[in-house]
Scaffold this active site. Structure first.
Site, mmCIF file in Angstrom:
data_model
loop_
_atom_site.group_PDB
_atom_site.id
_atom_site.type_symbol
_atom_site.label_atom_id
_atom_site.label_comp_id
_atom_site.label_asym_id
_atom_site.label_seq_id
_atom_site.Cartn_x
_atom_site.Cartn_y
_atom_site.Cartn_z
ATOM 1 C CE LYS B 97 37.214 40.780 54.566
ATOM 2 N NZ LYS B 97 37.374 40.582 53.230
ATOM 3 N N GLY B 158 40.740 35.035 46.528
ATOM 4 C CA GLY B 158 41.125 35.011 45.138
ATOM 5 C C GLY B 158 41.281 33.939 44.489
ATOM 6 C CB ALA B 184 37.955 34.458 51.615
ATOM 7 N N GLY B 185 37.237 32.906 48.734
ATOM 8 C CA GLY B 185 37.478 31.665 47.864
ATOM 9 C C GLY B 185 36.100 31.516 47.020
ATOM 10 C CG ASN B 206 36.491 41.795 45.046
ATOM 11 O OD1 ASN B 206 36.556 42.150 43.924
ATOM 12 N ND2 ASN B 206 37.347 42.757 45.948
ATOM 13 C CB THR B 207 38.526 37.168 43.171
ATOM 14 O OG1 THR B 207 39.239 37.792 43.883
ATOM 15 C CG2 THR B 207 39.244 36.596 42.031
#
Lengths: 66, 257
Positions: B97, B158, B184-185, B206-207
């Site tokens: 990645k 995040g 992301a986001g 993830n976050t």
């Protein structure tokens, strides 16, 4: 002899192979990537690669990340 | 659900998860299990030689999860290529990645360095999944140099702010011949479902999973959101209209006019 490991200077007693260095630092060789003077080392060569004073090493491992 | 194909590899799950920021390895593994994911991202960092930690790899069953090392922390193409090579030297499949984020405040990907690194890594035989700004022109350029996917951001890493780049991602999806993974986001299952309804091929979170007291519960919720969104996309969403269109018959009312 002086080695630069992950940016810090450290003193070790020669002769020292990469394998012995990892042992000395209590690191498991199967989980660590070693870059010696900007060249990635094949783990098969850890036992026969002798370190010299002034060598610069990066010891890298996987951590959590996104 | 229909399989996700990336670089000739077939996956059942369309949800990828990151392994960062979990409160413990147990919480991370729980989230991975409950997400149904088959692809998990990891990062590479210097060993703290005065305080060596257990390798993350001792906690991840690599027969079940494809390890996708990222190049996070790279500020330019050279650093990203160096990290990718290290990951391969660690015995990973040559999947990466690609992340090049010189800006520490918004962690936005550098399009020029990302394209440069992608070209080098593809030539070296890597399967490259590049994290990128939601820029349709860049997506085409990355596809042309041979990346396996594109991974446009929904919002900065995040932030849990959702699909702020929706209109641009719609163009990327329309034009892409490789899988589009929204990365992301994404902070809620509804964000993931929205991306999948639009026709994204997969999402990465993830976050949103690490940032909750119950990562396993949130992982299940995201799994359902992704599945719901995919099924809705395959079924075909109804057309949006400005005026009402009655669902009940407009005849047989209890009046005579």
């Amino acid at each position: 002899m002086q080695l630069k490991i992950n940016g810090d200077d450290r003193i070790f007693t020669a002769p020292l192979t990469v394998e012995q260095l990892l042992l000395n630092l209590e690191l498991k060789s199967e989980h660590v990537v070693v870059e010696l003077n900007r060249v990635i080392l094949d783990p098969h060569h850890f036992t026969e690669t002798l370190l010299s004073s002034g060598d610069s090493l990066e010891l890298i491992q996987f951590v959590g990340g996104g | 659900m229909d399989p996700l194909i990336i670089a000739d590899r077939s996956f059942t799950s369309r949800l990828m998860v990151g392994t960062g920021k979990f409160s413990s390895n147990t919480a991370m593994v729980d989230a991975m299990e409950h997400s149904g994911s088959e692809i998990v991202t990891v990062a590479l960092r210097r060993v703290d030689i005065d305080n060596p930690q257990d390798s993350l790899l001792t906690h991840i069953d690599r027969k079940r999860f494809l390890l996708l090392p990222n190049t996070s922390g790279a500020r330019d193409a050279d650093e990203a290529v160096r990290l990718a090579r290290m990951a391969r030297a660690a015995g990973c499949d040559p999947w990466v990645k690609l992340e090049v984020t010189p800006d520490p405040y918004y962690l936005l990907p550098d399009p020029i360095e990302t394209l440069k690194a992608a070209e080098i890594l593809v030539k070296e035989g890597f399967t490259v999944l590049p994290y990128m700004p939601a820029d349709p022109v860049l997506a085409k350029r990355l596809e042309e140099v041979g990346t396996a996917t594109v991974m446009p951001l929904g919002a900065p890493i995040g932030t849990n702010r959702g699909l702020r780049t929706r209109d641009l991602i719609a163009i990327i999806i329309e034009q892409a011949n490789i899988p589009v993974v929204v990365d992301a986001g994404l902070g809620a299952p509804s964000h993931a479902a929205e991306a999948m309804e639009m026709g994204a091929d997969a999402v990465l979170v993830n976050t949103a999973l690490a940032d909750t007291p119950d990562p396993a519960g949130m992982a299940r919720a995201f799994r359902k959101g992704v599945e719901a969104g995919r099924e809705a996309y395959l079924a075909g969403l109804g057309q949006q209209r400005d005026k009402a269109e009655a669902s009940s018959p407009l005849t047989g009312f209890l009046r005579n006019d």
